[in-house]
Design a protein around this motif. Structure first.
Motif: not given
Ligand code: GRE
Ligand code: ZN
Length: 323
Positions: A123-127, A160-161, A165-167, A182-185
């Motif tokens: 499963v994905d780590s969050h929806t 997620s959005d 937005e935060a990062y 995402a995939f880098g860290f």
């Protein structure tokens, strides 16, 4: 040849392509990926043969699917598993935005109904909406996983959005932001935070036999383990994080081809928890095989431990019989 089982190996279903999801566009943009991604036949088997892989446990790529989309995805994968016995096994895709439906789909795919014999779910780590699975509404799913005695693999997913937005760094190109986030860290640390949330929410106290798998050499947790153990003590759970680490969690190597994180893992994690995986098609089996050879030459593990990492630990967890 000695067997190898890999268990973070992805495909992109017809159902996912049919459901509008802008995140699929990321996959289309990755050079040389798409053909291998949508395919469950010769290209995949050739890569497995070139990398000495006996069996891939196949799962879907990140990206929320509807309840019907998950069923269609799992039906497609089940056909491929039936067509290639001994080479392919399946982890179910679950509609995590609907925990009751997710539990029902886990039961459908893993209990021998509908001529399916999946060995767990990934499963994905969050929806997509950014929901994590530490709320009581997910107890139905954990209960089902325990009752079927199958593991749930928690895999990174697109931010997620809110996270985006935060990062985001507005002065950086979107692809750079995404690779950091995402995939880098970022999506690796997101899985680590999710595991801590499950622990803090008492999920492992309520379900002491729950089996969770995480990839990428433990999603940074091994490196932070001592600090987590120390800082998490006041959370007041019945079991320490160390007990959960030793009893509820399994780790894979997926696409992390360095001996450095492995050295850390081997020092603080039970060796029978470590399972080799490739992360096809994002990584290729021959690259993994080179890493396995380096591991063998390094003398960091005994012959018996190496066999465990290559296939025996996975075969035991997933109750797979290679013959
Ligand atoms: C992965 O599954 O680990 C993965 C993706 C998408 C991009 C890169 C990547 O799902 O490693
Ligand atoms: Zn993966």
């Amino acid at each position: 040849r000695r067997p190898i089982i890999t268990l973070e190996e992805h495909f992109l279903s017809r159902a996912a392509i049919a459901e509008p999801n802008e995140r699929n566009q990321h996959f289309k943009a990755m050079p040389g990926l798409f053909d291998r991604f949508v395919e469950l036949g010769p290209l995949r088997l050739d890569d497995m043969d070139a990398g000495g892989v006996t069996m891939q446990v196949i799962s879907h790529a990140p990206g929320d699917l509807s309840v019907d989309g998950c069923r269609a995805c799992n039906d497609q994968l089940a056909d491929a598993v039936r067509a290639h016995p001994g080479r392919f096994a399946g982890f179910a895709e679950l509609p995590m935005h609907d925990p009751e439906a997710a539990a029902a789909e886990l039961r459908r795919t893993c209990s021998g109904q509908d001529n399916m014999s999946f060995v767990g779910a990934l499963v994905d780590s969050h929806t997509e909406a950014g929901l994590y699975y530490d709320g009581p509404e997910f107890d139905a799913l954990w209960a089902e996983a325990v009752s079927l005695d199958v593991p749930i693999y928690i895999h990174p997913t697109w931010p997620s959005d809110q996270l985006h937005e935060a990062y985001k760094a507005p002065h950086l190109p979107e692809i750079t932001t995404l690779s950091i986030l995402a995939f880098g860290f970022g999506w690796h640390s997101d899985v680590a935070v999710h595991i801590l949330r499950l622990y803090a929410s008492g999920v492992f106290d309520r379900f002491p036999n729950l089996k969770i798998v995480i990839g990428h050499m433990g999603e940074m947790l091994p490196y932070m383990l001592q600090r987590v153990e120390r800082v998490c003590t006041p959370w007041g759970k019945e079991r320490s994080f160390r007990e959960v680490w030793d009893n509820n969690l399994w780790l894979t190597t997926s696409g992390n081809w360095s001996l450095d994180p492995m050295a850390c893992l081997l020092r603080n994690t039970k060796h029978d928890r470590i399972m080799y995986s490739v992360d096809y098609p994002f990584s290729r089996s021959p690259n993994g095989l080179k890493w396995l050879e380096q591991l063998e030459e390094s003398g960091m593990v005994t012959e018996e431990e190496l066999e465990g990492i290559r296939w025996k630990n996975a075969a035991k967890l997933l109750k797979l019989d290679l013959n």
